[in-house]
Design an enzyme around this catalytic site. Structure first.
Site, mmCIF file in Angstrom:
data_model
loop_
_atom_site.group_PDB
_atom_site.id
_atom_site.type_symbol
_atom_site.label_atom_id
_atom_site.label_comp_id
_atom_site.label_asym_id
_atom_site.label_seq_id
_atom_site.Cartn_x
_atom_site.Cartn_y
_atom_site.Cartn_z
ATOM 1 N N ILE A 250 24.817 6.190 48.306
ATOM 2 C CA ILE A 250 24.973 5.688 49.679
ATOM 3 C C ILE A 250 24.421 6.808 50.562
ATOM 4 O O ILE A 250 25.097 7.829 50.757
ATOM 5 C CB ILE A 250 26.437 5.372 50.020
ATOM 6 C CG1 ILE A 250 26.949 4.234 49.137
ATOM 7 C CG2 ILE A 250 26.572 4.998 51.500
ATOM 8 C CD1 ILE A 250 28.409 3.881 49.350
ATOM 9 N N PRO A 251 23.211 6.674 51.043
ATOM 10 C CA PRO A 251 22.473 7.802 51.614
ATOM 11 C C PRO A 251 22.862 8.191 53.035
ATOM 12 O O PRO A 251 22.063 8.093 53.975
ATOM 13 C CB PRO A 251 21.017 7.322 51.541
ATOM 14 C CG PRO A 251 21.112 5.845 51.715
ATOM 15 C CD PRO A 251 22.389 5.446 50.994
ATOM 16 N N CYS A 252 24.087 8.683 53.190
ATOM 17 C CA CYS A 252 24.509 9.114 54.517
ATOM 18 C C CYS A 252 23.744 10.364 54.969
ATOM 19 O O CYS A 252 23.801 10.726 56.146
ATOM 20 C CB CYS A 252 26.012 9.346 54.568
ATOM 21 S SG CYS A 252 26.635 10.474 53.312
ATOM 22 N N HIS A 253 23.002 11.001 54.047
ATOM 23 C CA HIS A 253 22.186 12.150 54.448
ATOM 24 C C HIS A 253 21.023 11.730 55.345
ATOM 25 O O HIS A 253 20.406 12.574 55.991
ATOM 26 C CB HIS A 253 21.660 12.891 53.210
ATOM 27 C CG HIS A 253 20.751 12.071 52.346
ATOM 28 N ND1 HIS A 253 21.217 11.205 51.383
ATOM 29 C CD2 HIS A 253 19.394 11.980 52.304
ATOM 30 C CE1 HIS A 253 20.191 10.621 50.778
ATOM 31 N NE2 HIS A 253 19.074 11.076 51.319
ATOM 32 N N ARG A 254 20.738 10.437 55.412
ATOM 33 C CA ARG A 254 19.628 9.957 56.255
ATOM 34 C C ARG A 254 20.055 9.701 57.697
ATOM 35 O O ARG A 254 19.248 9.236 58.504
ATOM 36 C CB ARG A 254 19.038 8.680 55.645
ATOM 37 C CG ARG A 254 18.372 8.930 54.292
ATOM 38 C CD ARG A 254 17.860 7.667 53.616
ATOM 39 N NE ARG A 254 17.451 7.975 52.254
ATOM 40 C CZ ARG A 254 17.400 7.092 51.255
ATOM 41 N NH1 ARG A 254 17.725 5.834 51.486
ATOM 42 N NH2 ARG A 254 17.034 7.469 50.050
#
Length: 283
Positions: A250-254
């Site tokens: 779940i790419p919350c780094h984006r």
């Protein structure tokens, strides 16, 4: 923002805050018509304002509160599942069992007993960003965590499931871990594995929106709030990102600040920056 808009926003926020208190204190969720009437708005207008301020519909907010009440009731010493269900506002056993596992991520009895009888396979590996923990429940991956100390990562998993059966992964699980390592080293590859995603309705909407952000691109918290139809819920979006326990999958780094700045990452800003650089570089 002009003065009239500011006054309207403050008035709407006060109305929604009062409605939230009403929902939280009610034994059974109030109807949309009753909430709107108390707020002095039409049901349609109230529904729109409530969702804009909280990020949830009144019904979803009530469900989230019921889930919170259920978790608190089950956590009491000597709690009985049936009693906890009624304490949380479920007035029919069928409705409780239809929704309880979705709210808790496991059966009510397992949640009450700290994950007892739940079997979670895990493994700790090393990657270029440090220590990596991967855990899988019967539903799918339930944790991907990064850190400096493997022991800390394992303790965090044990704290989440204090009475679950944690077992070391077998050879097939090691292949799964290798896929996760590959995702971290080259995020553009994606991860086609089932995920056991546990969160509130609002958190799941945020996480679903994040999974639609292509590798190599970034969005602001405000943009995610707008995409899920809750433009005023920027802070709640940030909180949902912070609650994510599935790093990279779940790419919350984006998600970045509105000015493009990189900040706020559960596993460290340096790791967030590294992941973004890899995606931008086509790695």
């Amino acid at each position: 923002m002009d003065a009239d808009t500011t006054v309207t926003s403050a008035r709407d926020a006060a109305r929604v805050a009062a409605a939230c208190r009403r929902i939280e204190q009610a034994e059974t969720p109030p109807s949309l018509a009753a909430l709107a009437r108390e707020a002095g708005l039409s049901p349609h207008h109230f529904h729109r304002v409530f969702k804009a301020v909280t990020g949830l519909t009144p019904k979803a907010y009530a469900q989230a509160q019921r889930g919170k009440a259920l978790r608190e009731a089950l956590a009491r010493p000597g709690a009985k599942v049936v009693d906890a269900a009624f304490d949380a506002g479920f007035n029919a056993a069928s409705r409780f069992y239809d929704s309880a596992e979705t709210l808790l991520g496991m059966t009510p009895a397992q949640y009450r007993d700290g994950g007892a009888r739940a079997r979670i396979a895990f493994a700790i590996a090393a990657c270029s960003l440090g220590a990596l923990l991967v855990a899988r429940s019967q539903r799918g991956l339930c944790a991907i965590a990064l850190g400096d100390d493997p022991d800390v990562l394992l303790r965090e998993l044990q704290d989440r499931f204090p009475r679950a059966e944690l077992v070391g992964g077998d050879a097939a699980f090691e292949q799964l871990v290798a896929q996760v390592v590959g995702l971290i080293e080259a995020p553009r590859l994606g991860l086609d594995l089932p995920l056991d995603i546990r969160g509130t309705a609002f958190q799941q909407r945020v996480w679903d929106a994040l999974r639609k952000v292509p590798a190599g691109q970034t969005v602001s918290y405000a943009e995610i709030a707008a995409r899920i139809g809750s433009p005023r819920a920027v802070r709640a979006v940030a909180q949902a990102c912070a609650a994510n326990v599935l790093a990279v999958a779940i790419p919350c780094h984006r998600v970045v600040r509105s000015d493009g700045g990189v900040s706020g990452y559960r596993w460290g800003v340096a790791r967030k920056q590294a992941l973004l650089e890899r995606e931008r570089g086509g790695g």
